[in-house]
Design a protein around this motif. Structure first.
Motif, short mmCIF file in Angstrom:
data_model
loop_
_atom_site.label_atom_id
_atom_site.label_comp_id
_atom_site.label_asym_id
_atom_site.label_seq_id
_atom_site.Cartn_x
_atom_site.Cartn_y
_atom_site.Cartn_z
N LEU A 6 0.83 -1.20 0.00
CA LEU A 6 0.00 0.00 0.00
C LEU A 6 0.88 1.26 0.00
N LEU A 7 1.87 1.30 0.86
CA LEU A 7 2.75 2.46 0.94
C LEU A 7 3.55 2.65 -0.36
N ILE A 8 4.05 1.56 -0.90
CA ILE A 8 4.77 1.62 -2.18
C ILE A 8 3.84 2.13 -3.28
N SER A 9 2.61 1.62 -3.28
CA SER A 9 1.64 2.02 -4.30
C SER A 9 1.26 3.49 -4.18
N ILE A 10 1.12 3.99 -2.96
CA ILE A 10 0.82 5.40 -2.78
C ILE A 10 1.93 6.25 -3.37
N ILE A 11 3.17 5.87 -3.13
CA ILE A 11 4.31 6.62 -3.68
C ILE A 11 4.31 6.56 -5.21
N VAL A 12 4.09 5.38 -5.76
CA VAL A 12 4.09 5.21 -7.22
C VAL A 12 2.96 6.03 -7.84
N VAL A 13 1.77 5.98 -7.26
CA VAL A 13 0.64 6.74 -7.79
C VAL A 13 0.90 8.24 -7.65
N PHE A 14 1.48 8.67 -6.54
CA PHE A 14 1.84 10.08 -6.35
C PHE A 14 2.78 10.56 -7.46
N VAL A 15 3.81 9.78 -7.72
CA VAL A 15 4.78 10.15 -8.76
C VAL A 15 4.12 10.16 -10.14
N ALA A 16 3.33 9.12 -10.45
CA ALA A 16 2.66 9.04 -11.75
C ALA A 16 1.66 10.19 -11.92
N ILE A 64 -3.23 8.96 -1.87
CA ILE A 64 -3.62 8.18 -0.70
C ILE A 64 -5.06 7.69 -0.84
N THR A 65 -5.96 8.58 -1.23
CA THR A 65 -7.36 8.23 -1.37
C THR A 65 -7.57 7.19 -2.48
N PHE A 66 -7.03 7.45 -3.64
CA PHE A 66 -7.17 6.58 -4.81
C PHE A 66 -6.63 5.18 -4.49
N THR A 67 -5.47 5.11 -3.89
CA THR A 67 -4.81 3.84 -3.60
C THR A 67 -5.49 3.07 -2.48
N THR A 68 -5.83 3.76 -1.41
CA THR A 68 -6.44 3.09 -0.26
C THR A 68 -7.83 2.57 -0.61
N LEU A 69 -8.61 3.34 -1.33
CA LEU A 69 -9.93 2.86 -1.74
C LEU A 69 -9.81 1.62 -2.61
N GLN A 122 -6.05 9.87 -17.54
CA GLN A 122 -5.15 9.82 -16.39
C GLN A 122 -5.67 8.83 -15.35
N GLY A 123 -6.95 8.84 -15.07
CA GLY A 123 -7.53 7.93 -14.09
C GLY A 123 -7.35 6.47 -14.48
N ILE A 124 -7.58 6.18 -15.75
CA ILE A 124 -7.41 4.81 -16.24
C ILE A 124 -5.94 4.40 -16.14
N LEU A 125 -5.04 5.27 -16.56
CA LEU A 125 -3.61 4.98 -16.48
C LEU A 125 -3.18 4.73 -15.04
N LEU A 126 -3.58 5.61 -14.13
CA LEU A 126 -3.21 5.44 -12.73
C LEU A 126 -3.76 4.14 -12.15
N ALA A 127 -4.99 3.80 -12.51
CA ALA A 127 -5.59 2.57 -12.01
C ALA A 127 -4.87 1.33 -12.56
N LEU A 128 -4.46 1.37 -13.81
CA LEU A 128 -3.71 0.23 -14.37
C LEU A 128 -2.34 0.10 -13.70
N ILE A 129 -1.70 1.22 -13.43
CA ILE A 129 -0.43 1.19 -12.69
C ILE A 129 -0.66 0.60 -11.31
N LEU A 130 -1.70 1.06 -10.65
CA LEU A 130 -2.04 0.56 -9.31
C LEU A 130 -2.35 -0.93 -9.34
N LYS A 132 -1.10 -3.12 -11.27
CA LYS A 132 0.17 -3.85 -11.40
C LYS A 132 1.02 -3.79 -10.14
N VAL A 133 0.97 -2.67 -9.42
CA VAL A 133 1.87 -2.48 -8.27
C VAL A 133 1.30 -3.04 -6.98
N TYR A 134 0.02 -2.76 -6.70
CA TYR A 134 -0.54 -3.20 -5.43
C TYR A 134 -1.00 -4.66 -5.52
#
Length: 139
Positions: A6-16, A64-69, A122-130, A132-134
């Motif tokens: 979760l923490l790694i994913s928050i960082i990755v989503v923040f950067v993306a 944080i919100t996007f990833t945690t949800l 952007q939302g679709i891209l971030l969700a696909l990254i998430l 793969k990562v989480y």
């Protein structure tokens, strides 16, 4: 929930999110913002860095919100199609504010539509990254 992931994913989503916002707003939409400069803070004020902390705080809160949800509600049995839907609907939800803002502020329709379109991509891209990562369970 996998806290480490979760923490790694928050960082990755923040950067993306930060990078895609630079591409969207700093490059693609910059000419539109320049043509409507009376609606925005003066360039000198923006380039001073005075508000950069607020931009980063907004990106962090969104990550944080996007990833945690995602982690709490969708990740356990998700497939890529679920991630695409998640990203699209999160983006559309966020764009309700764009339509309301258009009703009360003098944005151009071109800006509004480009915000909506870019937010969906952007939302679709971030969700696909998430997706793969989480991973819900520790690897």
């Amino acid at each position: 929930m996998n806290i480490k992931r979760l923490l790694i994913s928050i960082i990755v989503v923040f950067v993306a999110l930060s990078i895609t916002d630079i591409l969207i707003h700093g490059l693609w939409l910059s000419p539109l913002y320049g043509a409507t400069k009376e609606l925005w803070r003066p360039e000198a004020e923006m380039s001073s860095g005075k508000y950069m902390g607020w931009l980063h705080a907004g990106h962090l809160l969104a990550a944080i919100t996007f990833t945690t949800l995602w982690a709490v509600g969708f990740a356990q049995n998700a497939k890529a199609t679920c991630a695409i839907k998640y990203g699209l609907f999160m983006a559309l939800y966020g764009q309700t504010h764009t339509l309301i803002s258009y009703a009360v502020q003098p944005f151009t329709l071109e800006i509004v539509w480009k915000w909506i379109i870019s937010a969906c991509a952007q939302g679709i891209l971030l969700a696909l990254i998430l997706f793969k990562v989480y991973k819900p369970r520790a690897a």
